[in-house]
Scaffold this active site. Structure first.
Site, PDB file in Angstrom:
ATOM      1  N   GLY A  48       0.871  -1.173   0.000  1.00  6.41           N
ATOM      2  CA  GLY A  48       0.000   0.000   0.000  1.00  6.41           C
ATOM      3  C   GLY A  48       0.907   1.222   0.000  1.00  6.41           C
ATOM      4  N   ARG A  90      10.198  -1.269  -5.199  1.00  5.70           N
ATOM      5  CA  ARG A  90       8.975  -1.321  -6.019  1.00  5.70           C
ATOM      6  C   ARG A  90       8.885  -0.030  -6.838  1.00  5.70           C
ATOM      7  NH1 ARG A  90       3.519  -3.289  -3.365  1.00  5.70           N
ATOM      8  NH2 ARG A  90       3.110  -3.878  -5.541  1.00  5.70           N
ATOM      9  N   ASP A 236      -1.667   4.771  -6.324  1.00  3.47           N
ATOM     10  CA  ASP A 236      -0.223   4.591  -6.120  1.00  3.47           C
ATOM     11  C   ASP A 236       0.580   5.745  -6.694  1.00  3.47           C
ATOM     12  OD1 ASP A 236      -1.394   1.703  -6.021  1.00  3.47           O
ATOM     13  OD2 ASP A 236       0.539   1.692  -4.984  1.00  3.47           O
ATOM     14  N   ASN A 246      -3.366   2.679 -10.064  1.00  5.61           N
ATOM     15  CA  ASN A 246      -3.783   1.939  -8.862  1.00  5.61           C
ATOM     16  C   ASN A 246      -3.814   0.461  -9.238  1.00  5.61           C
ATOM     17  OD1 ASN A 246      -4.702   1.930  -6.070  1.00  5.61           O
ATOM     18  ND2 ASN A 246      -6.678   1.277  -6.861  1.00  5.61           N
TER      19      ASN A 246
HETATM   20  O1  MRU Z   1       0.465  -3.976  -4.699  1.00  5.54           O
HETATM   21  P1  MRU Z   1      -0.135  -3.261  -3.525  1.00  5.54           P
HETATM   22  O2  MRU Z   1      -0.945  -4.144  -2.653  1.00  5.54           O
HETATM   23  O3  MRU Z   1       0.913  -2.459  -2.757  1.00  5.54           O
HETATM   24  O4  MRU Z   1      -1.118  -2.201  -4.191  1.00  5.54           O
HETATM   25  C1  MRU Z   1      -1.816  -1.324  -3.352  1.00  5.54           C
HETATM   26  C2  MRU Z   1      -2.787  -0.448  -4.045  1.00  5.54           C
HETATM   27  O5  MRU Z   1      -2.931  -0.477  -5.245  1.00  5.54           O
HETATM   28  C3  MRU Z   1      -3.530   0.546  -3.186  1.00  5.54           C
HETATM   29  O6  MRU Z   1      -4.788   0.806  -3.712  1.00  5.54           O
HETATM   30  C4  MRU Z   1      -2.734   1.866  -3.106  1.00  5.54           C
HETATM   31  O7  MRU Z   1      -1.391   1.636  -2.812  1.00  5.54           O
HETATM   32  C5  MRU Z   1      -3.310   2.783  -2.097  1.00  5.54           C
HETATM   33  S1  MRU Z   1      -3.087   2.235  -0.429  1.00  5.54           S
HETATM   34  C6  MRU Z   1      -3.751   3.448   0.555  1.00  5.54           C
END
Ligand code: MRU
Length: 349
Positions: A48, A90, A236, A246
């Site tokens: 996240g 990432r 993101d 996202n």
């Molecule tokens: O791959 P992830 O689980 O890190 O992806 C997370 C998302 O896409 C969330 O929607 C985004 O980071 C917002 S978290 C407040």
């Protein structure tokens, strides 16, 4: 809300709730080295956008402590290597780079290694603490938009465990529950990593929010059959024109929202804006390993050697986003042209 605190900084130790163990077990792990932090981010033990930024900030502070005793010049060189290392964990969530840059800027002009070490820790703690307030503000703004609505769909997990507390897209549900507002949330399971079923469903259940799990392919039918009134997601990285990266599957929902004439909201802190990028075309999209798709719970579900495309994110064009909800207020589609002044940051800040 009785959700375990996702990230803790206790006696110089970074302790995180291991999101890979959820929903079955609540397990905290201590990250002692920068390598531990890198691994936790890559393997989605902490995930996240805001949570990745917070963890990386603590990771850099932890690494700096290990360089105690060096001359200042050599300290800066080592810290820069650590910065690049964590920045390589990432690629998509810009909060990672924002948090690391904020720490690096803080120590540019220090006069001693000890001063730098203290400043890095202080800044990481500040980023962590600020995020809780930010998410609460996002939640309240989001609640004002969703006030007259009951049935809302979301994808992935943009909740408490993806932030310091409350989350972004899930904040209105947690805060709404505290205020007695009854939502019916439809959570897309979010193939392939299942952040929707494993994390969002679990999280909303902890707050006694009425949540229903669907597979991603059921979204259109569910909107139609259950009368979903709005969709809210996290982000993101948001480009200067409002295009938003996202979790993979978000774009599908935005297209459905347009087709069914319901609002599509993005909830994100201003730290998720990347004003160095004009449009979504410039957002790097992480591709993850094939096994996330070819196996389920360790069992193979595709022929050996199957060719796989596994992008972890997609980009929703700003034309499909009704409004972006930040801690500074709600930015409506007509105002995306003024995003720079509205989010109060300039390119590169
Ligand atoms: O791959 P992830 O689980 O890190 O992806 C997370 C998302 O896409 C969330 O929607 C985004 O980071 C917002 S978290 C407040």
């Amino acid at each position: 809300m009785s959700i375990p605190t996702p990230i803790k900084w206790e006696n110089d130790n970074l302790i995180i709730l291991d999101q890979q163990q959820l929903p079955h077990e609540i397990v905290y792990i201590t990250l002692e080295t920068i390598e531990d932090v890198f691994d936790a981010i890559v393997t989605l033990k902490v995930r996240g956008a805001p949570a990745i930024g917070i963890a990386a900030a603590y990771g850099l502070a932890l690494a700096a402590k290990k360089h105690d005793g060096r001359l200042l010049e050599s300290f800066h060189l080592r810290l820069h290597e650590d910065y690049l290392y964590l920045a390589g964990s990432r690629p998509t969530a810009v909060n990672l780079f924002w948090a690391l840059d904020r720490l690096m800027n803080k120590v540019e002009a220090v006069e001693s290694v000890l001063e730098a070490i203290a400043l890095l820790e202080k800044e990481a703690v500040a980023i962590h603490e600020e995020d809780e307030k930010t998410c609460e503000q996002i939640g309240n703004y989001a609640l004002s938009l969703l006030n007259d609505k009951t049935r809302v769909m979301t994808i992935c997990n943009a909740g408490t465990i993806a932030t310091a507390k409350y989350g972004t897209a899930l904040a209105p549900f947690h805060i709404g529950a505290e205020k007695g507002k009854k939502f019916e949330v439809y959570a897309c399971e979010t193939r392939p990593v299942l952040q929707g079923s494993r994390l969002t469903v679990w999280e909303l259940q902890q707050s006694d929010v009425d949540v229903t799990l669907i597979t991603d392919s059921m979204a259109a039918h569910t909107i139609q059959a259950k009368g979903v009134e709005a969709i809210i997601v996290g982000a993101d990285r948001i480009a200067e024109n409002g295009d938003t990266a996202n979790k993979i599957g978000t774009l599908n929902l935005a297209i459905l929202a347009k087709e069914y004439g319901i609002p599509f909201y993005v909830a994100a802190p201003t730290t998720t804006f990347d004003l160095t990028i004009e449009s979504g075309k410039g957002i790097p999209i992480e591709e993850r390993k094939a096994e996330e798709i070819t196996t389920i719970a360790g069992q193979s579900v595709a022929p050996e050697g199957t060719k796989v495309f596994n992008p972890a994110f997609d980009v929703t064009p700003s034309a499909l986003i009704t409004a972006i909800i930040t801690e500074k207020g709600i930015v409506n589609q007509a105002d995306y042209i003024n995003i720079k002044s509205l989010v109060g940051r300039q390119a590169g800040e």
